[in-house]
Design a protein around this motif. Sequence first.
Motif, PDB file in Angstrom:
ATOM      1  N   ASN A 220       9.436 -32.927  -3.440  1.00  0.00           N
ATOM      2  CA  ASN A 220       8.302 -33.687  -2.919  1.00  0.00           C
ATOM      3  C   ASN A 220       6.953 -32.982  -3.060  1.00  0.00           C
ATOM      4  O   ASN A 220       5.958 -33.613  -3.422  1.00  0.00           O
ATOM      5  CB  ASN A 220       8.536 -34.052  -1.451  1.00  0.00           C
ATOM      6  CG  ASN A 220       9.232 -35.398  -1.290  1.00  0.00           C
ATOM      7  OD1 ASN A 220       9.114 -36.273  -2.141  1.00  0.00           O
ATOM      8  ND2 ASN A 220       9.966 -35.549  -0.207  1.00  0.00           N
ATOM      9  N   PRO A 221       6.856 -31.662  -2.780  1.00  0.00           N
ATOM     10  CA  PRO A 221       5.540 -31.004  -2.892  1.00  0.00           C
ATOM     11  C   PRO A 221       4.916 -31.076  -4.276  1.00  0.00           C
ATOM     12  O   PRO A 221       3.697 -30.950  -4.409  1.00  0.00           O
ATOM     13  CB  PRO A 221       5.852 -29.551  -2.496  1.00  0.00           C
ATOM     14  CG  PRO A 221       7.072 -29.624  -1.644  1.00  0.00           C
ATOM     15  CD  PRO A 221       7.873 -30.741  -2.228  1.00  0.00           C
ATOM     16  N   SER A 222       5.719 -31.264  -5.314  1.00  0.00           N
ATOM     17  CA  SER A 222       5.184 -31.313  -6.675  1.00  0.00           C
ATOM     18  C   SER A 222       4.483 -32.622  -6.992  1.00  0.00           C
ATOM     19  O   SER A 222       3.837 -32.732  -8.031  1.00  0.00           O
ATOM     20  CB  SER A 222       6.316 -31.104  -7.696  1.00  0.00           C
ATOM     21  OG  SER A 222       6.763 -29.783  -7.686  1.00  0.00           O
ATOM     22  N   PHE A 223       4.617 -33.626  -6.129  1.00  0.00           N
ATOM     23  CA  PHE A 223       4.117 -34.955  -6.473  1.00  0.00           C
ATOM     24  C   PHE A 223       3.120 -35.510  -5.458  1.00  0.00           C
ATOM     25  O   PHE A 223       2.867 -36.710  -5.421  1.00  0.00           O
ATOM     26  CB  PHE A 223       5.302 -35.922  -6.646  1.00  0.00           C
ATOM     27  CG  PHE A 223       6.183 -35.558  -7.810  1.00  0.00           C
ATOM     28  CD1 PHE A 223       5.827 -35.892  -9.101  1.00  0.00           C
ATOM     29  CD2 PHE A 223       7.351 -34.845  -7.610  1.00  0.00           C
ATOM     30  CE1 PHE A 223       6.626 -35.543 -10.178  1.00  0.00           C
ATOM     31  CE2 PHE A 223       8.165 -34.494  -8.678  1.00  0.00           C
ATOM     32  CZ  PHE A 223       7.790 -34.851  -9.967  1.00  0.00           C
ATOM     33  N   GLY A 224       2.550 -34.638  -4.615  1.00  0.00           N
ATOM     34  CA  GLY A 224       1.527 -35.073  -3.680  1.00  0.00           C
ATOM     35  C   GLY A 224       0.188 -35.274  -4.365  1.00  0.00           C
ATOM     36  O   GLY A 224      -0.025 -34.834  -5.507  1.00  0.00           O
ATOM     37  N   PRO A 225      -0.773 -35.955  -3.705  1.00  0.00           N
ATOM     38  CA  PRO A 225      -2.083 -36.248  -4.315  1.00  0.00           C
ATOM     39  C   PRO A 225      -2.824 -35.005  -4.792  1.00  0.00           C
ATOM     40  O   PRO A 225      -3.397 -35.003  -5.887  1.00  0.00           O
ATOM     41  CB  PRO A 225      -2.833 -36.952  -3.178  1.00  0.00           C
ATOM     42  CG  PRO A 225      -1.772 -37.524  -2.307  1.00  0.00           C
ATOM     43  CD  PRO A 225      -0.636 -36.565  -2.368  1.00  0.00           C
ATOM     44  N   SER A 226      -2.818 -33.923  -4.004  1.00  0.00           N
ATOM     45  CA  SER A 226      -3.561 -32.728  -4.404  1.00  0.00           C
ATOM     46  C   SER A 226      -2.927 -32.072  -5.628  1.00  0.00           C
ATOM     47  O   SER A 226      -3.635 -31.547  -6.508  1.00  0.00           O
ATOM     48  CB  SER A 226      -3.623 -31.725  -3.246  1.00  0.00           C
ATOM     49  OG  SER A 226      -2.318 -31.311  -2.870  1.00  0.00           O
ATOM     50  N   GLN A 227      -1.586 -32.123  -5.711  1.00  0.00           N
ATOM     51  CA  GLN A 227      -0.929 -31.532  -6.868  1.00  0.00           C
ATOM     52  C   GLN A 227      -1.228 -32.323  -8.137  1.00  0.00           C
ATOM     53  O   GLN A 227      -1.435 -31.751  -9.212  1.00  0.00           O
ATOM     54  CB  GLN A 227       0.582 -31.462  -6.620  1.00  0.00           C
ATOM     55  CG  GLN A 227       1.391 -30.923  -7.791  1.00  0.00           C
ATOM     56  CD  GLN A 227       1.083 -29.473  -8.122  1.00  0.00           C
ATOM     57  OE1 GLN A 227       0.274 -28.828  -7.463  1.00  0.00           O
ATOM     58  NE2 GLN A 227       1.725 -28.966  -9.163  1.00  0.00           N
ATOM     59  N   ILE A 228      -1.269 -33.640  -8.043  1.00  0.00           N
ATOM     60  CA  ILE A 228      -1.597 -34.469  -9.216  1.00  0.00           C
ATOM     61  C   ILE A 228      -3.022 -34.173  -9.680  1.00  0.00           C
ATOM     62  O   ILE A 228      -3.300 -34.083 -10.878  1.00  0.00           O
ATOM     63  CB  ILE A 228      -1.440 -35.968  -8.888  1.00  0.00           C
ATOM     64  CG1 ILE A 228       0.001 -36.271  -8.438  1.00  0.00           C
ATOM     65  CG2 ILE A 228      -1.808 -36.816 -10.104  1.00  0.00           C
ATOM     66  CD1 ILE A 228       1.073 -35.847  -9.401  1.00  0.00           C
ATOM     67  N   ARG A 229      -3.925 -33.982  -8.730  1.00  0.00           N
ATOM     68  CA  ARG A 229      -5.303 -33.625  -9.094  1.00  0.00           C
ATOM     69  C   ARG A 229      -5.329 -32.283  -9.826  1.00  0.00           C
ATOM     70  O   ARG A 229      -6.059 -32.128 -10.816  1.00  0.00           O
ATOM     71  CB  ARG A 229      -6.162 -33.566  -7.837  1.00  0.00           C
ATOM     72  CG  ARG A 229      -7.652 -33.260  -8.101  1.00  0.00           C
ATOM     73  CD  ARG A 229      -8.469 -33.284  -6.825  1.00  0.00           C
ATOM     74  NE  ARG A 229      -8.590 -34.641  -6.286  1.00  0.00           N
ATOM     75  CZ  ARG A 229      -7.906 -35.096  -5.241  1.00  0.00           C
ATOM     76  NH1 ARG A 229      -7.038 -34.304  -4.603  1.00  0.00           N
ATOM     77  NH2 ARG A 229      -8.067 -36.335  -4.810  1.00  0.00           N
ATOM     78  N   ASN A 230      -4.530 -31.330  -9.372  1.00  0.00           N
ATOM     79  CA  ASN A 230      -4.485 -30.020 -10.031  1.00  0.00           C
ATOM     80  C   ASN A 230      -3.902 -30.098 -11.443  1.00  0.00           C
ATOM     81  O   ASN A 230      -4.251 -29.300 -12.314  1.00  0.00           O
ATOM     82  CB  ASN A 230      -3.661 -29.044  -9.189  1.00  0.00           C
ATOM     83  CG  ASN A 230      -4.325 -28.687  -7.872  1.00  0.00           C
ATOM     84  OD1 ASN A 230      -5.550 -28.813  -7.729  1.00  0.00           O
ATOM     85  ND2 ASN A 230      -3.540 -28.278  -6.903  1.00  0.00           N
ATOM     86  N   LEU A 231      -3.007 -31.059 -11.656  1.00  0.00           N
ATOM     87  CA  LEU A 231      -2.367 -31.205 -12.967  1.00  0.00           C
ATOM     88  C   LEU A 231      -3.201 -32.031 -13.942  1.00  0.00           C
ATOM     89  O   LEU A 231      -2.924 -32.035 -15.144  1.00  0.00           O
ATOM     90  CB  LEU A 231      -0.995 -31.861 -12.813  1.00  0.00           C
ATOM     91  CG  LEU A 231       0.084 -31.068 -12.071  1.00  0.00           C
ATOM     92  CD1 LEU A 231       1.325 -31.931 -11.870  1.00  0.00           C
ATOM     93  CD2 LEU A 231       0.442 -29.795 -12.823  1.00  0.00           C
ATOM     94  N   SER A 232      -4.209 -32.735 -13.445  1.00  0.00           N
ATOM     95  CA  SER A 232      -4.954 -33.683 -14.283  1.00  0.00           C
ATOM     96  C   SER A 232      -5.599 -33.045 -15.523  1.00  0.00           C
ATOM     97  O   SER A 232      -5.716 -33.733 -16.554  1.00  0.00           O
ATOM     98  CB  SER A 232      -6.009 -34.417 -13.449  1.00  0.00           C
ATOM     99  OG  SER A 232      -6.984 -33.526 -12.945  1.00  0.00           O
ATOM    100  N   PRO A 233      -6.042 -31.766 -15.496  1.00  0.00           N
ATOM    101  CA  PRO A 233      -6.563 -31.193 -16.751  1.00  0.00           C
ATOM    102  C   PRO A 233      -5.562 -31.242 -17.899  1.00  0.00           C
ATOM    103  O   PRO A 233      -5.955 -31.389 -19.062  1.00  0.00           O
ATOM    104  CB  PRO A 233      -6.907 -29.752 -16.353  1.00  0.00           C
ATOM    105  CG  PRO A 233      -7.217 -29.825 -14.888  1.00  0.00           C
ATOM    106  CD  PRO A 233      -6.255 -30.834 -14.354  1.00  0.00           C
TER     107      PRO A 233
END
Length: 558
Positions: free
Chosen positions: A147-160
């Motif tokens: 679950n922690p890998s798919f939270g909103p803040s993590q998606i923002r970090n992966l967006s680059p």
Amino acid sequence: MSSSAVILHDYLSWKLALCLFPAVYLLPRIYNGLAKLLQPLTSGLKDLPGPENKSYFMGNVGEILAGEGRTVQMGWTEKYGPVYRYHTMLGSYRLYSTDTRVLSYVVANAADFPKPSDLRDTLGVILGNGLLCVEGATHKRQRQVMNPSFGPSQIRNLSPIFFDKAQELRGILIGKMATLPENTIYQADMLAWLSRAALDVIGLAGFGYDFASLSEGSEADSLASAFNTAFGGALAPNALEMMRTLFPILQLIPDWSERTRKVKESHATMRRIGTKIIEDKKTALLAGAGGGKEAVVEKNSVKDKDLLSLLIKANIASDVAESQRMSDEEVLGQISTFIMAGHETTSTTTSWALHELTCHPEIQEKLRAELEGLPAEGATYDEVSALPYLDGVVRETLRLHVAIECTTRVAAKDHVVPTSEPFVDRKGVKRNEILVKKGDAVFFNMTHVNRLKSIWGEDALEFKPERWLSPPPKASTVPSVYSNIFTFFAGSRGCIGHRFAVAEIKILLFTLVRDIIFEAAIKPEDIETKATLITRPQLRSQPEQGSQLPMLLKLVNH
């Protein structure tokens, strides 16, 4: 111990093993086979309305396979209403419903409605012990770890990563256009190109591993080929495997078919590459802990937030509770699962979005006008996510084109399932509930629910991004983890990666549509879908070519 005693011991051990074999292996399979044969007699669904049985062996399945499954089932819904049953093999019944109260009940009681064992076995051929194949406490534990890998803040970090790969694909396509003679239009199979880009994204964002799929000739070619072979083969069972599903005792007969051989070889390739990814990540984490194989890794020392780092942490960290650990096989299963879920589904959905834009050039122009409000380079995840018309295009694509459009569940115990509206059964009795008995199957078609005129209006089959400016009130009754559409399922079995998928689709569309005009290369009526696990496009005129979606590309003159 004397030699004669050893011989006697070995003899008795073999004899005991032979005696236990029927109990451990054969008896459960015989029991399951008998349960399937008896299901039509004991089912709570037998008095529901529905089509007549066309074949004792195939039931109504032949009708579904002969056309696009959802079309057949949508026709039955018009005839019999939102609650009915149809026949599967050996006369068994299967519940089909578009009643959102029925759907919500089953979703809310997911533990009591697991996937059928034969579906889990089929998926397990490709995905191993991944999140899509396991049930109960194992599923709950795996999901808590991930679950922690798919939270909103993590998606923002992966967006680059999403932006980098989208821009790389755009550069490749523009480069190919530039090499053509003047007045020549570049034609590309966008499904194939988007599949490459999505594989690179899930490799980097999910595992910190660069497949370099957009670079032709990379090892990703062998992985993608192996995955497609295993995926296609497992979903196209031969006659023996169909008989094995009906009569599990036939699993004792070896299958030496060419198809099975290719599936096994492909699965071995997937395991080899997946194992290498895991070993590379373990080595990196151990090195970060200050040593080699003898280093001690603690959960707080793992700073990387990609999916695989969290899985490896649950695999090797010394201070992770035993109840939260993952085995090597489970970790390997998640790699296959997320290659499929984060690669095939995203690329297919983005392809359908581009297809809709080629069919509606006025929508494409309106979308491009909005996208040009942001710079081609340097736009942020939050800025792209906030674009309202792009949001409508993505939601409408996800509503009409569900990548995994159907699934089946089997009741693990008896249930009385309430309905939204009363219906009349085959005996003429008005009922407000469905008796679902242990062993009864329930079939979901997410695309059908997303296209119901009773929810979405008379224009439910039309591609209209504007509808999301004011969604219909009845959409709120659809069980969902995203936007009141059934695309990502719902509840504890809802798609864990829906935020990941939506962000990637938006960034791909922003990057490509802003600078490239997409036009149809073939007539829309030549495009069809086939009833497999993932709803990919293919051409009626070229079925032997498999999944594809050719388009004509032109450069935008800003």
